[in-house]
Design an enzyme around this catalytic site. Structure first.
Site, PDB file in Angstrom:
ATOM      1  N   ARG A 112       0.835  -1.209   0.000  1.00 51.92           N
ATOM      2  CA  ARG A 112       0.000   0.000   0.000  1.00 51.92           C
ATOM      3  C   ARG A 112       0.862   1.247   0.000  1.00 51.92           C
ATOM      4  NH1 ARG A 112       1.876   3.046   4.364  1.00 51.92           N
ATOM      5  NH2 ARG A 112       1.463   2.101   6.374  1.00 51.92           N
ATOM      6  N   GLU A 211      -6.508   7.196   7.882  1.00 51.74           N
ATOM      7  CA  GLU A 211      -5.414   7.991   8.465  1.00 51.74           C
ATOM      8  C   GLU A 211      -4.898   9.044   7.473  1.00 51.74           C
ATOM      9  OE1 GLU A 211      -2.480   5.648  10.583  1.00 51.74           O
ATOM     10  OE2 GLU A 211      -0.893   6.973   9.905  1.00 51.74           O
ATOM     11  N   ARG A 215      -5.425   5.655   0.803  1.00 51.71           N
ATOM     12  CA  ARG A 215      -4.492   4.538   0.925  1.00 51.71           C
ATOM     13  C   ARG A 215      -4.767   3.692  -0.310  1.00 51.71           C
ATOM     14  NH1 ARG A 215      -2.151   3.192   6.138  1.00 51.71           N
ATOM     15  NH2 ARG A 215      -1.489   5.192   6.934  1.00 51.71           N
ATOM     16  N   CYS A 257       1.307  10.450   9.521  1.00 52.85           N
ATOM     17  CA  CYS A 257       2.247   9.905  10.503  1.00 52.85           C
ATOM     18  C   CYS A 257       3.660   9.974   9.921  1.00 52.85           C
ATOM     19  CB  CYS A 257       1.876   8.451  10.816  1.00 52.85           C
ATOM     20  SG  CYS A 257       3.022   7.651  11.945  1.00 52.85           S
ATOM     21  N   THR A 259       6.092   8.103  10.125  1.00 54.97           N
ATOM     22  CA  THR A 259       6.614   6.806   9.657  1.00 54.97           C
ATOM     23  C   THR A 259       6.248   6.555   8.204  1.00 54.97           C
ATOM     24  OG1 THR A 259       4.617   5.597  10.289  1.00 54.97           O
ATOM     25  CG2 THR A 259       6.378   5.725  11.928  1.00 54.97           C
ATOM     26  N   ARG A 266       4.109   0.527   2.416  1.00 56.30           N
ATOM     27  CA  ARG A 266       4.329  -0.639   3.279  1.00 56.30           C
ATOM     28  C   ARG A 266       4.023  -1.881   2.457  1.00 56.30           C
ATOM     29  NH1 ARG A 266       2.703  -4.082   7.689  1.00 56.30           N
ATOM     30  NH2 ARG A 266       0.463  -3.786   7.404  1.00 56.30           N
ATOM     31  N   ARG A 295       4.418  -7.417  12.580  1.00 55.34           N
ATOM     32  CA  ARG A 295       3.125  -7.003  13.158  1.00 55.34           C
ATOM     33  C   ARG A 295       2.253  -8.246  13.335  1.00 55.34           C
ATOM     34  NH1 ARG A 295       1.126  -1.380  10.083  1.00 55.34           N
ATOM     35  NH2 ARG A 295       3.052  -0.236  10.440  1.00 55.34           N
ATOM     36  N   GLU A 300      -1.367  -3.175  12.595  1.00 50.94           N
ATOM     37  CA  GLU A 300      -0.602  -2.512  13.648  1.00 50.94           C
ATOM     38  C   GLU A 300      -1.228  -2.707  15.030  1.00 50.94           C
ATOM     39  OE1 GLU A 300       1.036   1.251  12.769  1.00 50.94           O
ATOM     40  OE2 GLU A 300       2.460   0.268  14.081  1.00 50.94           O
TER      41      GLU A 300
END
Ligand code: ADP
Ligand code: CIR
Length: 351
Positions: A112, A211, A215, A257, A259, A266, A295, A300
């Site tokens: 993603r 988020e 995505r 975020c 990260t 990811r 994970r 997460e």
């Protein structure tokens, strides 16, 4: 605003990075959209078990609060202030022959990327009207996609409970109860403006207004990583023809975020590793060596079930998209090799 005492002794990158001096330097600052230090750190202060603990409200957050974010970014991505981000989405540069043709270990593969629309506040600071506009605009664009990417949009608002739960438990849809996102202001007006687009086979999916604004996801059963990457690149190209995304030559794609900055990618597999599951120390040593993250099965902060783990690249900034997938690939090669060794040792000792 006073220095949050709760952070003392916490293990998050926020707690490690926010010294009293940095706090004093930043406490009165705000971005043009009024995003303050209090909002940046709210999730990490409320959730003391956060791994990171800080979120941005807009692209400007990363410069106004650079004294904090640069430290978090350097630690998480091993990326320095002077470094430039780099991109490579060419599947020909990816070396990823299927490493589990028998399907003994790898259950599924997912890649993603996060994307946010240029000059619009991030989900932490967005207004209800803007969020709804994004939903309308993005879902209309997605509904015009053709071929393998063609599909339907399902708004979260009005979705039947059973349908929602089935999409979540089959790993297609985001959860509604993430306390880290909630504290960051990402659940305001829930479920308005949120939803999921997917093609018929659920191999191409887009989350809207979770988020990040978008995505973009490619996933399928088994371990054909290249096929998943090719589909994702195709989808990104099609969507980027219609939308300008927030980007910076230093930070790459802007994400809520820290990260997720850079490639915002990811790449993961769900993989069955019972022996390594019993040897957590060895598992962690390999993960650290290959810069991969472990994970649980439901994403997460979740736990593993039936010895199935989610293994993904950790670094996303300062490395290209191809390198992100390559990190995950070599990590998985090493894990399978070790798992087989441990299986053989058990066979020898039980003889
Ligand atoms: P993200 O990857 O978008 O940051 P999460 O870690 O919360 O977020 O994962 C989102 C969902 O995707 C979860 O349901 C998770 O189980 C699922 N998922 C992640 N990787 C895979 C994979 N390789 N195969 C199937 N589902 C996956
Ligand atoms: C934490 O700090 O633990 C959460 N805020 C999650 C951090 C990284 N994950 C993410 O952005 N999905």
């Amino acid at each position: 605003m006073k220095f949050p005492k709760k952070l003392q002794g916490a293990n998050s990158l926020l707690a490690k990075s926010l010294t009293k001096a940095i706090f004093e330097e930043l406490k009165e600052k705000k971005t043009t959209n009024n995003f303050t230090l209090k909002k940046v750190i709210k999730s990490g202060v409320k959730n003391i078990d956060s791994s990171i603990g800080a979120y941005a409200g807009d692209k400007e957050t990363y410069t106004v609060f650079a004294a904090l974010f640069d430290k978090i970014i350097a630690e998480y991505h091993n990326f320095k202030k002077e470094d430039l981000h780099q991109s490579n989405l060419n599947p020909e540069d990816l070396f990823a022959p299927n490493l589990d043709i028998e399907g003994k270990y790898i259950i599924s593969t997912r890649i993603r990327v996060a994307r946010n629309i240029k000059d619009v506040s991030l989900g932490t600071a967005i207004l209800k009207k803007q969020r709804n506009e994004i939903e309308n605009r993005v879902s209309t664009i997605l509904k015009s996609l053709k071929g393998e990417l063609a599909g339907k949009y399902y708004a979260l608002k009005g979705m039947r409970k059973e349908e929602k739960e089935s999409l979540i438990s089959n790993h297609f849809l985001f959860k509604s109860d993430d306390r880290f996102l909630e504290a960051a202001g990402l659940h305001r007006d829930w479920p308005n403006g949120r939803g999921i687009f997917h093609n018929n086979d659920k191999t191409f999916l887009v989350w809207i207004n979770e988020e990040d604004h978008l995505r973009i996801i490619s996933m399928q059963q088994g371990g054909n990583i290249k096929e998943v990457f090719v589909r994702l690149v195709h989808a990104i190209e099609k969507i980027q023809q219609k939308i300008d995304f927030a980007y910076d030559k230093h930070l790459g794609y802007i994400a809520t975020c820290p990260t997720n900055l850079g490639t915002a990618m990811r790449a993961s597999v769900h993989i069955k590793l019972p022996k390594l599951g019993e040897n957590k120390k060895t598992f962690k040593v390999i993960a650290d060596k290959y810069k991969i993250q472990i994970r649980g099965i439901d994403g997460e902060h979740s736990k593993s079930k039936e010895n199935i783990y989610d293994i993904s690249n950790k670094q996303r900034l300062g490395v290209s998209e191809v390198a992100c997938v390559q990190d995950m690939y070599y990590g998985v090669v090493a894990l399978i090799k070790k798992e087989k060794e441990l299986e053989n040792n058990t066979k020898l000792t039980s003889k």
